[in-house]
Design an enzyme around this catalytic site. Sequence first.
Site, PDB file in Angstrom:
ATOM      1  N   CYS A 145       9.864   0.548   6.587  1.00 33.65           N
ATOM      2  CA  CYS A 145       8.538   0.769   5.992  1.00 33.65           C
ATOM      3  C   CYS A 145       7.763   1.815   6.767  1.00 33.65           C
ATOM      4  CB  CYS A 145       7.767  -0.540   5.951  1.00 33.65           C
ATOM      5  SG  CYS A 145       7.706  -1.317   7.557  1.00 33.65           S
ATOM      6  N   GLU A 166       1.738  -6.715   4.358  1.00 35.35           N
ATOM      7  CA  GLU A 166       2.367  -5.564   5.026  1.00 35.35           C
ATOM      8  C   GLU A 166       3.227  -4.911   3.959  1.00 35.35           C
ATOM      9  OE1 GLU A 166       1.888  -4.765   8.258  1.00 35.35           O
ATOM     10  OE2 GLU A 166       0.562  -6.465   8.570  1.00 35.35           O
TER      11      GLU A 166
HETATM   12  P1  NAD Z   1      10.126  -6.490  -2.480  1.00 35.29           P
HETATM   13  O1  NAD Z   1       8.658  -6.435  -2.600  1.00 35.29           O
HETATM   14  O2  NAD Z   1      10.938  -6.221  -3.677  1.00 35.29           O
HETATM   15  O3  NAD Z   1      10.575  -7.912  -1.937  1.00 35.29           O
HETATM   16  C1  NAD Z   1       9.982  -8.504  -0.797  1.00 35.29           C
HETATM   17  C2  NAD Z   1      10.176 -10.001  -0.891  1.00 35.29           C
HETATM   18  O4  NAD Z   1       9.449 -10.484  -2.006  1.00 35.29           O
HETATM   19  C3  NAD Z   1      11.633 -10.403  -1.118  1.00 35.29           C
HETATM   20  O5  NAD Z   1      11.887 -11.584  -0.415  1.00 35.29           O
HETATM   21  C4  NAD Z   1      11.685 -10.663  -2.609  1.00 35.29           C
HETATM   22  O6  NAD Z   1      12.650 -11.649  -2.918  1.00 35.29           O
HETATM   23  C5  NAD Z   1      10.302 -11.202  -2.875  1.00 35.29           C
HETATM   24  N1  NAD Z   1       9.819 -11.005  -4.238  1.00 35.29           N
HETATM   25  C6  NAD Z   1      10.212 -10.098  -5.161  1.00 35.29           C
HETATM   26  N2  NAD Z   1       9.526 -10.260  -6.311  1.00 35.29           N
HETATM   27  C7  NAD Z   1       8.680 -11.287  -6.117  1.00 35.29           C
HETATM   28  C8  NAD Z   1       7.705 -11.945  -6.921  1.00 35.29           C
HETATM   29  N3  NAD Z   1       7.450 -11.550  -8.172  1.00 35.29           N
HETATM   30  N4  NAD Z   1       7.020 -12.975  -6.390  1.00 35.29           N
HETATM   31  C9  NAD Z   1       7.247 -13.377  -5.137  1.00 35.29           C
HETATM   32  N5  NAD Z   1       8.160 -12.804  -4.319  1.00 35.29           N
HETATM   33  C10 NAD Z   1       8.862 -11.767  -4.796  1.00 35.29           C
HETATM   34  O7  NAD Z   1      10.487  -5.525  -1.268  1.00 35.29           O
HETATM   35  P2  NAD Z   1      11.922  -5.240  -0.670  1.00 35.29           P
HETATM   36  O8  NAD Z   1      12.610  -4.322  -1.603  1.00 35.29           O
HETATM   37  O9  NAD Z   1      12.604  -6.499  -0.269  1.00 35.29           O
HETATM   38  O10 NAD Z   1      11.513  -4.487   0.683  1.00 35.29           O
HETATM   39  C11 NAD Z   1      11.210  -3.165   0.697  1.00 35.29           C
HETATM   40  C12 NAD Z   1       9.706  -2.953   0.670  1.00 35.29           C
HETATM   41  O11 NAD Z   1       9.080  -3.665   1.732  1.00 35.29           O
HETATM   42  C13 NAD Z   1       9.345  -1.519   0.902  1.00 35.29           C
HETATM   43  O12 NAD Z   1       8.324  -1.118   0.032  1.00 35.29           O
HETATM   44  C14 NAD Z   1       8.843  -1.496   2.335  1.00 35.29           C
HETATM   45  O13 NAD Z   1       7.966  -0.479   2.646  1.00 35.29           O
HETATM   46  C15 NAD Z   1       8.214  -2.819   2.458  1.00 35.29           C
HETATM   47  N6  NAD Z   1       8.163  -3.209   3.873  1.00 35.29           N
HETATM   48  C16 NAD Z   1       6.969  -3.185   4.501  1.00 35.29           C
HETATM   49  C17 NAD Z   1       6.891  -3.500   5.849  1.00 35.29           C
HETATM   50  C18 NAD Z   1       5.577  -3.482   6.566  1.00 35.29           C
HETATM   51  O14 NAD Z   1       5.495  -3.984   7.681  1.00 35.29           O
HETATM   52  N7  NAD Z   1       4.545  -2.929   5.975  1.00 35.29           N
HETATM   53  C19 NAD Z   1       8.038  -3.859   6.545  1.00 35.29           C
HETATM   54  C20 NAD Z   1       9.251  -3.863   5.867  1.00 35.29           C
HETATM   55  C21 NAD Z   1       9.288  -3.554   4.511  1.00 35.29           C
END
Ligand code: NAD
Length: 474
Positions: free
Chosen positions: A281, A247
Amino acid sequence: MSQELTNLIDGVWQDTTEHVDVLNPVDGSVVGRIGYGGLEHAQAAADAAAAALPAWGGTPARVRADLLHRAAELISARAEEIGLLLAREAGKRLPEAVGEVRFSAEYFRWFAEEVRRPHGAVHPQEAQERRHLTFRRPAGVVASLTPWNFPCSIPARKLAPALAAGCTVVARVSEQAPLAATELVRCLTDAGMPPGTVNLVHGAPAEITGAFLDHPAVRVVSFTGSTPVGRKIMSQASSRVVRPLLELGGNAAFIVFDDADLDAAVTGAMLAKFRNTGQSCIGANRFFVHASVHDDFVARFSAAVDAMSIGDGLASPVPDLAACIDHRRVRAVNGLVEEALDAGAKKVTRDFSLPEGAFCAPSILVDVPDRVGLATEEVFGPAAGIFRFEDEEEVLQRANATEMGLAGYFYTRDQARIWRVGEQLDVGITGINNALPTVAFAPMGGTKQSGLGREGGSLGLEEFEETRYLSIGI
Ligand code: NAD
């Protein structure tokens, strides 16, 4: 909550040697503390989940459902307390935070009910002496990986269906807002989930995720977050052919047609843009407004924004707009606004004086060129770019001209157009005269680079199951 016992492995809440403070984005005060686990904690959690899988997968659906219902009751009963924690760690408006916790309980309730429905099929026979049937089994251990923006309801949307399906779970939540999710998991253990069915390990993202994905029992990874990190997870998952549910980011169009109810469209625009301070999102990202109603819509939308109050989400009366997650997010949003202004866009909303902390002024920009970041990137904050259009075909082409396909919105009174545009907007979730499409029973997910698979609804349960086929000679 306990300040130290924040990792759950095999039914035991544990401390670790490294501790990290969780800060309130409003004033930088310490809201709580989590223990950072390492490789050995992640591996022990996956071992525990693997050991618990046969018994949990073999537990009658009725018993699993009863436990999920009990968890839902505890989450609801503790909604105010967990919501307060959530508002403090993520800077949210308190009513939105409490609402998010209550909504999290709804997932446990809905999947507890869904898992009791019959599933499987007896197929028409091919020959007198053969019978054919299909049924579903839990897919295995699930790795649940979640972001900070809805740090309670997003884990709930993964844990509830995974546990309902009979899978066991290893979870990692965002380090930026881990406290409410930890309390959500505590509701599950307090409800009586057997040891090992759900495990939670905090820690460095790549290290914990890598250990989960390397474990032979992990068969599904359900990740919500940005598209770049989603790509990494998908590529890591490929080495052991782990099923990826992703997602990811969005770039939602919000289209106002010439026959729209403009009052409803403005109310919807306020919600779709500013809910959770724009950090959603499925939040509206690009506003396309028909030329004949453009000026009227802009005047009403900007008047509503100009009337907004900004402040600490815990203040009374509750402000209309709360803080962002951190100063980095504020800088990113302001950078997109400045870039658009430099390229010729005009700001039509007033200047706000902001409190100290990670606050970002809401803004609406018109005459935004299609090529700037405000049009092409996920803004993820309280800034909106407005684009003028002339006809339906043109706006569909522009709305779909993105690699993202999570959500879209449009306002119209024309029934035929509702079907036409509803079918042609290339997104997974469309709100039509409705800015809040999220419900527990709907399949949420995106097209194109917004992800793979669906969460919520019966499809959301199937994502955690394997279909088995039996061909029986009699
Ligand atoms: P992010 O991708 O930076 O982080 C998401 C999660 O992944 C966090 O827990 C982070 O610690 C972890 N993470 C970061 N780097 C990683 C790596 N290299 N390996 C494994 N895990 C890692 O996203 P964010 O800034 O926390 O959230 C915002 C993003 O999430 C936005 O792009 C938003 O659109 C998306 N989002 C999508 C939905 C959906 O349902 N499609 C819902 C909410 C948020």
